[in-house]
Enzyme design. Structure first.
Site, PDB file in Angstrom:
ATOM      1  N   SER A 133      23.278 -32.940 -25.012  1.00  0.00           N
ATOM      2  CA  SER A 133      22.196 -32.367 -25.821  1.00  0.00           C
ATOM      3  C   SER A 133      21.022 -31.982 -24.930  1.00  0.00           C
ATOM      4  O   SER A 133      20.765 -32.637 -23.906  1.00  0.00           O
ATOM      5  CB  SER A 133      21.728 -33.395 -26.859  1.00  0.00           C
ATOM      6  OG  SER A 133      20.562 -32.955 -27.517  1.00  0.00           O
ATOM      7  N   TYR A 146      18.270 -41.781 -28.836  1.00  0.00           N
ATOM      8  CA  TYR A 146      19.257 -40.699 -28.755  1.00  0.00           C
ATOM      9  C   TYR A 146      19.154 -39.969 -27.418  1.00  0.00           C
ATOM     10  O   TYR A 146      20.168 -39.734 -26.740  1.00  0.00           O
ATOM     11  CB  TYR A 146      19.029 -39.720 -29.908  1.00  0.00           C
ATOM     12  CG  TYR A 146      19.959 -38.530 -29.890  1.00  0.00           C
ATOM     13  CD1 TYR A 146      21.278 -38.648 -30.315  1.00  0.00           C
ATOM     14  CD2 TYR A 146      19.511 -37.281 -29.461  1.00  0.00           C
ATOM     15  CE1 TYR A 146      22.141 -37.564 -30.301  1.00  0.00           C
ATOM     16  CE2 TYR A 146      20.356 -36.187 -29.445  1.00  0.00           C
ATOM     17  CZ  TYR A 146      21.670 -36.329 -29.868  1.00  0.00           C
ATOM     18  OH  TYR A 146      22.517 -35.241 -29.842  1.00  0.00           O
TER      19      TYR A 146
END
Length: 246
Positions: A133, A146
């Site tokens: 990501s 995250y």
């Protein structure tokens, strides 16, 4: 081509399965939601050379590995399974939430590759595609767990690439921005450069086919993050404060 896709029951994983479904490809779809996987299998079975399902919770490492041992040959694995805790500036994740996220986003990938790497090395071929990501490159307060898990994944992918390139194994790390999926549906803020699922997956598939070692996108979002990382810390702090509800 025989392809294993993790996290295949919905979102990017399901769309990856749709875009790889062809008479030339054998798909192995892995996820814990059996009903959704069966629906996807029914949808795609007439398009594929073969399609098999592995029903497994990726955090149950021993069970996961046992179910993967039925695989005798493989051309590519797309390690797509991942979760987030949403974005909250005010709440601190519990240690259980933190551990579960790392189990899914980081450790499960190694559990899978512990089984698959001997297959790839014996073949002297194979592709390993990680879905990381852009959040791994800049950690906002609301996504620190995250972001840190995806940054760990980047480091793991980099180390694998250096080790296994001599074996003919291609390691590909994809860093998407915001793509419409179950993961992003929980976000209650405006997501810059948000891509539709089909378009985002088309770009992922293209990067894998071109064997991009490192592929961050959308490019404008990536360049913004790169620019931000080059600015003085006091200025970055002001930008973060501007978007933080503290």
């Amino acid at each position: 081509m025989k392809i294993l896709i993790t996290g295949a029951s919905s979102g990017l994983g399901a769309e990856l399965a749709r875009q790889y479904a062809s008479s030339e490809n054998e798909l192995i779809l892995l996820a814990r939601r059996e009903e959704k996987l069966q629906q996807l299998q029914k949808e795609l079975q007439s398009l594929c050379k073969d399609i098999k399902l592995i029903i497994a919770d990726v955090t149950q490492f021993k069970d996961l590995q046992e179910k993967l041992r039925v695989i005798e040959s493989l051309d590519m694995v797309i390690l797509n399974a991942g979760i987030s805790l949403g974005h909250s500036y005010s709440q601190t994740p519990t240690i259980e939430e933190f551990k579960n996220l790392y189990d899914v986003n980081v450790l499960a990938n190694h559990a899978i590759l512990e089984v698959l790497l001997p297959i790839f090395t014996a073949q002297k071929s194979g592709k390993i595609a990680f879905i990381s990501s852009l959040a791994s490159l800049f950690s906002m307060p609301s996504s620190k767990v995250y972001s840190s898990s995806k940054r760990a994944l980047n480091a793991y992918a980099e180390g694998l690439r250096y080790k296994y390139t001599p074996y003919g194994i291609k390691v590909i790390n994809i860093l998407p921005g915001f793509i419409k999926s179950e993961l992003t549906d929980k976000n209650e803020f405006k997501m810059p450069f948000l891509l539709e699922t089909k378009e985002g997956v088309r770009l992922i598939k293209s990067a894998i086919e071109k064997e991009k070692a490192f592929y961050p996108f959308p490019r404008r979002f990536y360049l913004f993050i790169r620019l931000l990382s080059l600015l003085p810390n006091f200025f970055v702090q002001k930008v973060v404060n501007r978007f933080s509800d503290r």
